[in-house]
Write a protein that holds these residues in place. Structure first.
Motif, PDB file in Angstrom:
ATOM      1  N   ASN A 122       0.803  -1.220   0.000  1.00  0.00           N
ATOM      2  CA  ASN A 122       0.000   0.000   0.000  1.00  0.00           C
ATOM      3  C   ASN A 122       0.839   1.275   0.000  1.00  0.00           C
ATOM      4  N   HIS A 123       2.173   1.124   0.013  1.00  0.00           N
ATOM      5  CA  HIS A 123       3.060   2.280  -0.088  1.00  0.00           C
ATOM      6  C   HIS A 123       3.528   2.494  -1.525  1.00  0.00           C
ATOM      7  N   GLY A 124       3.110   1.603  -2.438  1.00  0.00           N
ATOM      8  CA  GLY A 124       3.495   1.735  -3.840  1.00  0.00           C
ATOM      9  C   GLY A 124       4.971   1.543  -4.079  1.00  0.00           C
ATOM     10  N   ILE A 125       5.587   0.608  -3.359  1.00  0.00           N
ATOM     11  CA  ILE A 125       7.018   0.343  -3.493  1.00  0.00           C
ATOM     12  C   ILE A 125       7.275  -0.426  -4.789  1.00  0.00           C
ATOM     13  N   ASP A 126       8.326  -0.045  -5.494  1.00  0.00           N
ATOM     14  CA  ASP A 126       8.720  -0.797  -6.687  1.00  0.00           C
ATOM     15  C   ASP A 126       9.282  -2.139  -6.259  1.00  0.00           C
ATOM     16  N   TYR A 127       8.662  -3.212  -6.734  1.00  0.00           N
ATOM     17  CA  TYR A 127       9.106  -4.556  -6.357  1.00  0.00           C
ATOM     18  C   TYR A 127       9.752  -5.242  -7.552  1.00  0.00           C
ATOM     19  N   SER A 128      10.934  -5.769  -7.318  1.00  0.00           N
ATOM     20  CA  SER A 128      11.648  -6.492  -8.371  1.00  0.00           C
ATOM     21  C   SER A 128      11.559  -7.988  -8.116  1.00  0.00           C
ATOM     22  N   PRO A 129      11.377  -8.797  -9.167  1.00  0.00           N
ATOM     23  CA  PRO A 129      11.368 -10.259  -8.983  1.00  0.00           C
ATOM     24  C   PRO A 129      12.696 -10.782  -8.463  1.00  0.00           C
ATOM     25  N   HIS A 130      13.707  -9.914  -8.449  1.00  0.00           N
ATOM     26  CA  HIS A 130      15.021 -10.318  -7.937  1.00  0.00           C
ATOM     27  C   HIS A 130      15.169 -10.037  -6.439  1.00  0.00           C
ATOM     28  N   GLU A 131      14.108  -9.509  -5.819  1.00  0.00           N
ATOM     29  CA  GLU A 131      14.142  -9.267  -4.377  1.00  0.00           C
ATOM     30  C   GLU A 131      14.420 -10.572  -3.640  1.00  0.00           C
ATOM     31  N   LEU A 132      15.166 -10.465  -2.544  1.00  0.00           N
ATOM     32  CA  LEU A 132      15.499 -11.664  -1.766  1.00  0.00           C
ATOM     33  C   LEU A 132      14.266 -12.234  -1.076  1.00  0.00           C
ATOM     34  N   VAL A 133      13.358 -11.356  -0.639  1.00  0.00           N
ATOM     35  CA  VAL A 133      12.133 -11.798   0.019  1.00  0.00           C
ATOM     36  C   VAL A 133      11.025 -11.882  -1.028  1.00  0.00           C
ATOM     37  N   LYS A 134      10.456 -13.065  -1.185  1.00  0.00           N
ATOM     38  CA  LYS A 134       9.469 -13.283  -2.243  1.00  0.00           C
ATOM     39  C   LYS A 134       8.112 -13.681  -1.642  1.00  0.00           C
ATOM     40  N   PRO A 135       7.181 -12.741  -1.559  1.00  0.00           N
ATOM     41  CA  PRO A 135       5.839 -13.083  -1.077  1.00  0.00           C
ATOM     42  C   PRO A 135       5.133 -13.975  -2.090  1.00  0.00           C
ATOM     43  N   THR A 136       4.213 -14.792  -1.597  1.00  0.00           N
ATOM     44  CA  THR A 136       3.436 -15.631  -2.508  1.00  0.00           C
ATOM     45  C   THR A 136       2.543 -14.772  -3.384  1.00  0.00           C
ATOM     46  N   TYR A 137       1.917 -13.769  -2.765  1.00  0.00           N
ATOM     47  CA  TYR A 137       1.023 -12.863  -3.490  1.00  0.00           C
ATOM     48  C   TYR A 137       1.346 -11.417  -3.135  1.00  0.00           C
ATOM     49  N   ILE A 138       1.117 -10.531  -4.085  1.00  0.00           N
ATOM     50  CA  ILE A 138       1.276  -9.099  -3.872  1.00  0.00           C
ATOM     51  C   ILE A 138      -0.050  -8.425  -4.216  1.00  0.00           C
ATOM     52  N   ILE A 139      -0.597  -7.666  -3.273  1.00  0.00           N
ATOM     53  CA  ILE A 139      -1.822  -6.915  -3.533  1.00  0.00           C
ATOM     54  C   ILE A 139      -1.573  -5.444  -3.192  1.00  0.00           C
ATOM     55  N   ARG A 140      -2.429  -4.574  -3.711  1.00  0.00           N
ATOM     56  CA  ARG A 140      -2.228  -3.131  -3.527  1.00  0.00           C
ATOM     57  C   ARG A 140      -2.940  -2.592  -2.301  1.00  0.00           C
ATOM     58  N   ASN A 141      -4.020  -3.246  -1.898  1.00  0.00           N
ATOM     59  CA  ASN A 141      -4.740  -2.797  -0.715  1.00  0.00           C
ATOM     60  C   ASN A 141      -5.523  -3.969  -0.118  1.00  0.00           C
ATOM     61  N   PHE A 142      -6.053  -3.742   1.054  1.00  0.00           N
ATOM     62  CA  PHE A 142      -6.693  -4.809   1.820  1.00  0.00           C
ATOM     63  C   PHE A 142      -7.903  -5.394   1.100  1.00  0.00           C
ATOM     64  N   SER A 143      -8.580  -4.591   0.303  1.00  0.00           N
ATOM     65  CA  SER A 143      -9.799  -5.054  -0.357  1.00  0.00           C
ATOM     66  C   SER A 143      -9.557  -6.197  -1.335  1.00  0.00           C
ATOM     67  N   GLU A 144      -8.300  -6.386  -1.764  1.00  0.00           N
ATOM     68  CA  GLU A 144      -7.979  -7.452  -2.694  1.00  0.00           C
ATOM     69  C   GLU A 144      -7.723  -8.797  -2.011  1.00  0.00           C
ATOM     70  N   LEU A 145      -7.691  -8.808  -0.679  1.00  0.00           N
ATOM     71  CA  LEU A 145      -7.367 -10.036   0.050  1.00  0.00           C
ATOM     72  C   LEU A 145      -8.349 -11.178  -0.209  1.00  0.00           C
ATOM     73  N   PRO A 146      -9.669 -10.955  -0.217  1.00  0.00           N
ATOM     74  CA  PRO A 146     -10.584 -12.068  -0.461  1.00  0.00           C
ATOM     75  C   PRO A 146     -10.311 -12.811  -1.767  1.00  0.00           C
ATOM     76  N   GLN A 147      -9.850 -12.081  -2.788  1.00  0.00           N
ATOM     77  CA  GLN A 147      -9.535 -12.719  -4.058  1.00  0.00           C
ATOM     78  C   GLN A 147      -8.400 -13.731  -3.890  1.00  0.00           C
ATOM     79  N   VAL A 148      -7.402 -13.375  -3.069  1.00  0.00           N
ATOM     80  CA  VAL A 148      -6.294 -14.298  -2.813  1.00  0.00           C
ATOM     81  C   VAL A 148      -6.777 -15.515  -2.043  1.00  0.00           C
ATOM     82  N   LEU A 149      -7.533 -15.287  -0.989  1.00  0.00           N
ATOM     83  CA  LEU A 149      -7.974 -16.401  -0.151  1.00  0.00           C
ATOM     84  C   LEU A 149      -8.917 -17.336  -0.883  1.00  0.00           C
ATOM     85  N   SER A 150      -9.613 -16.832  -1.894  1.00  0.00           N
ATOM     86  CA  SER A 150     -10.537 -17.689  -2.651  1.00  0.00           C
ATOM     87  C   SER A 150      -9.801 -18.732  -3.489  1.00  0.00           C
TER      88      SER A 150
END
Length: 250
Positions: free
Chosen positions: A220-248
Motif C-alpha cells: 500500500n506504499h506503492g514500493i517498486d518490487y523487483s522479482p530479484h528481491e530476496l524476500v518473495k511473497p506468494t502474493y502481492i496486492i495493492r490494498n486490503f480489499s484485494e485479500l478475499p480474491q487471494v484467499l478464494s
C-alpha cells in the motif's frame, strides 16, 4: 494482484488461520501519524515563538524517533522518552522547554489514538473470514505499551482470536518463534496458515521463516518490487480489499 506462486503446482490446501500485521496493514498508521503531526503543528502555531520552524521540529522528531523510538535499556517510560525527543527537536530551535515537549507528546498521542481505526473494509473482510471457520490473529512488533494502546483504540480484541505483541515475546518478527506461537494459540499448523502484512522484511520473511502456507504482501506504499528481491511473497496486492480474491484460491 500479482503472484509468485507456480500455478501449475498450486495445491488446494485448506486455510485454517490468517495472521495479520497491525501497522499499515489493518490500520493505516501513516495516516494517523499525519493527523498527529498536523495537530502538533497547530499547537506550535499558538505559541509565541515568531521564528519557530514547525516543520523542522516535526522532521527532527521523526528522525530521532526512527533512530530510537524508546529507551533500549527500558529505564525510561516510552512516553517520557518520546517527550525527550521532542525536547531535543525544540532545542534545535533554541527553545529549552521540557514541559512544552511533554505537552506536544500528549497532543501527538491523543490525536494519533483518536485516528487509529481500521483501514477501509478491514472489519468486514475479517468478519467474513471468520464466518468461514478460519481463525484470525494479529502479530505486531513494537513497544508493548504503545502497541497495546493502539490495539485498544481499534478494539482489536473484539474481532481477533489471538494477538501477539513482539515486545512481549522472546523474539519479534521476523523470528519464526512468534509466528509459530501464533499458530499454536489459534490451534493450527504453519502449513495451514497465511501471513498478511506490509513489510517484506518482518511480515513476509517471518511467514516464510515459519513455513506458512503462503504470504500476502500488501504494497500500500506503492514500493517498486523487483522479482530479484530476496524476500518473495506468494502474493502481492495493492490494498486490503484485494485479500478475499487471494484467499478464494485455496
Amino acid at each position: 494482484m500479482e503472484s509468485n506462486m507456480d500455478q501449475t503446482t498450486e495445491s488446494k490446501t485448506s486455510i485454517k488461520a490468517v495472521l495479520f500485521d497491525l501497522d499499515d496493514t489493518l490500520v493505516l498508521t501513516h495516516t494517523a501519524d499525519k493527523a498527529a503531526h498536523q495537530a502538533v503543528m497547530e499547537l506550535l502555531s499558538r505559541r509565541e515563538h515568531p521564528f519557530l520552524d514547525q516543520q523542522a521540529i516535526i522532521d527532527a522528531f521523526v528522525k530521532g524517533f526512527i533512530n530510537q523510538p524508546w529507551d533500549p535499556n527500558h529505564q525510561i517510560d516510552v512516553t517520557e522518552w518520546r517527550a525527550q525527543i521532542w525536547c531535543r527537536a525544540l532545542e534545535a530551535q533554541a527553545i529549552r522547554d521540557i514541559e512544552l515537549a511533554r505537552e506536544i507528546q500528549h497532543c501527538f498521542d491523543t490525536t494519533r489514538m483518536a485516528s487509529f481505526q481500521w483501514a477501509p473494509e478491514v472489519e468486514q473482510i475479517v468478519q467474513r473470514i471468520k464466518l468461514k471457520g478460519i481463525k484470525v490473529g494479529i502479530i505486531t512488533n513494537g513497544h508493548p505499551k504503545v502497541q497495546r494502546a493502539k490495539l485498544s483504540a481499534c478494539r482489536a480484541d473484539e474481532i481477533f482470536n489471538t494477538i501477539l505483541v513482539g515486545g512481549e515475546e522472546v523474539h519479534q518478527k521476523p523470528h519464526k518463534s512468534i509466528f509459530l506461537k501464533a499458530c499454536e494459540l489459534v490451534g493450527t499448523r504453519p502449513e495451514e496458515s497465511v501471513m498478511v502484512g506490509d513489510s517484506l522484511k518482518t511480515d513476509i520473511q517471518g511467514g516464510i521463516n515459519a513455513g506458512y502456507l503462503s504470504t500476502v504482501w500488501i504494497n500500500n506504499h506503492g514500493i517498486d518490487y523487483s522479482p530479484h528481491e530476496l524476500v518473495k511473497p506468494t502474493y502481492i496486492i495493492r490494498n486490503f480489499s484485494e485479500l478475499p480474491q487471494v484467499l478464494s484460491l485455496y
